[in-house]
Scaffold this active site. Structure first.
Site: not given
Ligand code: SDX
Length: 464
Positions: A322, A379
């Site tokens: 998140h 989710d």
């Molecule tokens: C919702 O914003 C909100 O409030 C959204 C929400 C709402 O109520 O409106 O809460 C609803 O959208 C929840 C999120 C649902 N999405 C998912 O579950 C999809 C999987 N999660 C991701 O795609 C990701 O975690 C995000 C999109 C939610 C957040 O992406 P960010 O902001 O890029 O995450 P981050 O900066 O914290 O990531 C840090 C690191 C990154 O790696 P590096 O670039 O540092 O090497 O963690 C990695 C990311 O690539 N990472 C993951 C991951 N989520 C982040 N790696 C593997 N699996 C994952 N799920």
């Protein structure tokens, strides 16, 4: 845009406490920018005059370090896993209120008194039906259309029907639009589902609560009376509350940006629905179920955990991570418990839940997930409950949109009433060509860029 209210101006003025000094080490110049303090949470540097004073922009793709507005509606502490709506903790609201109480809270700032509740529920019930011509809209879609495609189209079309609630400068019309959207979303969503089945569109019932009405609209058929299961209705109520609002997430920011151009509220919410559809956002609940189906057995979990942490693999563990929560999403906590309640009540042993629990256990003990502070989000469990409630996977994000509509419209209303809001118009760091001389087509050299686009259509001559 609404007349600037003194409250907002003095609110910003009162928030100024200290300042940040910015020094350009290239020129040695320094500037002072005031810091603004909210009631809780990080303070902000007021950079509204940064460009006019310094000639530079900030660079923050994804707006991870940017406060786009002031807001009184929702507060999130991502490190502590805290979510408050107008100061009330999400688990208190999810366990003790009706969804329409939370709608009242988000719109008006207070939980309703018994009289307020009666009036508000009656007002919402006045607007649950759809105009017959709008119901005919559905027949223009393929039966196989994704229901979110239908939601975007039908909600956007509401502005063609309700001209008495599109004047955004009129507080009464703004409130009418808010009530209509909250009231009609279950009907619009249910009709998308019924249309996919070829079943008739049921009429909403004012005798039921919001959640009971939603379940009945989705699952009743004319041939038998629909029995409300109180455990399922309670779970539906919790799911709607847990999805009601979440600060400046992608879809809410989309609604605010669309609203900043003075677009009508129905068009703004349609834009929010489009943004929510993405699998990185509200589409994740559908993606979680698809991912669990693909993993299918516990012995394959490690393979997907490895894929998720491989920097060269685009795969992400859906339902994990998140932008804000670097701790357990408090909503996931509530949903995990509701999951067990619903499955126990229905006597369902869903191996997908076992698989999800095992995946959660392994991921939370995995160094990559611990180091990146990736926890289950809202989710991760919602899809399992929704499937237990008999919703098809492609309806999961529709339910998210139904719950989130009040958050979208509460933020839109707050923005319309705020003196600080202006049309949203971000800038950029330009990295393209500097000015170059124009050359006529006869003098241009050939480049080997693909010029036959038939490859786009798999080699067919004309794309179809
Ligand atoms: C919702 O914003 C909100 O409030 C959204 C929400 C709402 O109520 O409106 O809460 C609803 O959208 C929840 C999120 C649902 N999405 C998912 O579950 C999809 C999987 N999660 C991701 O795609 C990701 O975690 C995000 C999109 C939610 C957040 O992406 P960010 O902001 O890029 O995450 P981050 O900066 O914290 O990531 C840090 C690191 C990154 O790696 P590096 O670039 O540092 O090497 O963690 C990695 C990311 O690539 N990472 C993951 C991951 N989520 C982040 N790696 C593997 N699996 C994952 N799920």
């Amino acid at each position: 845009m609404a007349k600037p209210s003194l409250k907002n101006e003095s609110k910003i003025a009162q928030a100024v406490r200290h300042s940040f000094t910015l020094t350009d080490n290239e020129t040695g110049q320094s500037w002072e920018f005031p810091t603004l303090h909210g009631t809780i949470g990080p303070k902000v540097i007021d950079t509204r005059k940064l460009y006019s004073q310094t000639g530079v922009f900030t660079y923050d793709p994804g707006f991870a370090s940017t406060a786009s507005c002031t807001s009184d509606i929702t507060y999130i502490d991502g490190d502590a896993g805290v979510l408050l709506h107008r100061g009330y903790a999400i688990d208190d609201l999810a366990k003790n209120t009706d969804y329409t109480d939370v709608c009242y809270l988000l719109l008006h700032g207070e939980l309703p008194s018994p009289e307020n509740k009666l009036e508000f529920d009656a007002e919402i019930n006045q607007h649950t039906m759809l105009h017959e011509q709008l119901a005919r809209f559905y027949s223009g879609f393929m039966r196989s259309a994704h229901p979110m495609a239908i939601m975007v189209g039908v909600v956007g079309a509401l502005s063609a029907f309700y001209h008495d609630s599109t004047d955004i400068t009129d507080p009464m019309q703004r409130m009418r639009a808010a009530h209509r959207l909250i009231a009609k979303m279950p009907t619009i969503g249910a009709y998308a589902y019924k249309y996919s089945l070829g079943q008739p569109f049921p009429q909403p019932s004012n005798k039921l609560t919001y959640s009971e009405n939603l379940l009945r609209l989705m699952f009743s058929v004319p041939t038998t009376d629909y029995e409300i299961n109180p455990v399922l209705a309670r779970a539906m109520n919790q799911i709607l509350i847990l999805h009601a609002d979440h600060e400046q997430n992608a879809s809410t920011s989309t609604v605010r940006l669309a609203g900043s151009s003075a677009a009508n509220p129905f068009a703004c919410v349609a834009a929010g629905i489009a943004s929510l559809w993405g699998p990185a956002h509200g589409g994740a609940n559908e993606a979680v179920l698809n991912m669990l189906t693909e993993i299918s057995t516990k012995d394959r979990i490690d393979k997907y955990i490895k894929k998720a942490q491989d920097p060269d693999d685009k795969f992400r563990l859906m339902g994990f991570g998140h932008r804000v929560y670097k701790n357990y999403d408090p909503r996931a906590e509530v949903l995990r418990n509701t999951c067990h309640e619903v499955l126990d009540e229905l006597g369902i042993h869903d191996p997908t839940l076992d698989l999800a629990m095992e995946l959660e256990r392994i991921a939370l003990s995995n160094d990559y997930f611990k180091e990146k502070r990736l926890y289950p989000n809202v989710d991760f469990y919602s899809g399992i409950i929704l499937r237990a409630l008999n919703f098809p996977t492609n309806m999961f994000t529709v339910l998210f949109a139904i719950g989130r509509t009040v958050g979208w419209i509460a933020h839109w209303k707050e923005m319309m009433e705020s003196s600080e809001s202006r049309i949203g118009r971000p800038r950029q760091l330009y990295t393209g060509s500097t000015k170059r001389e124009f050359t006529s087509v006869a003098n241009r050299e050939h480049t080997d860029r693909k010029i036959s686009w038939s490859w786009l259509w798999g080699g067919k001559k004309n794309g179809s």
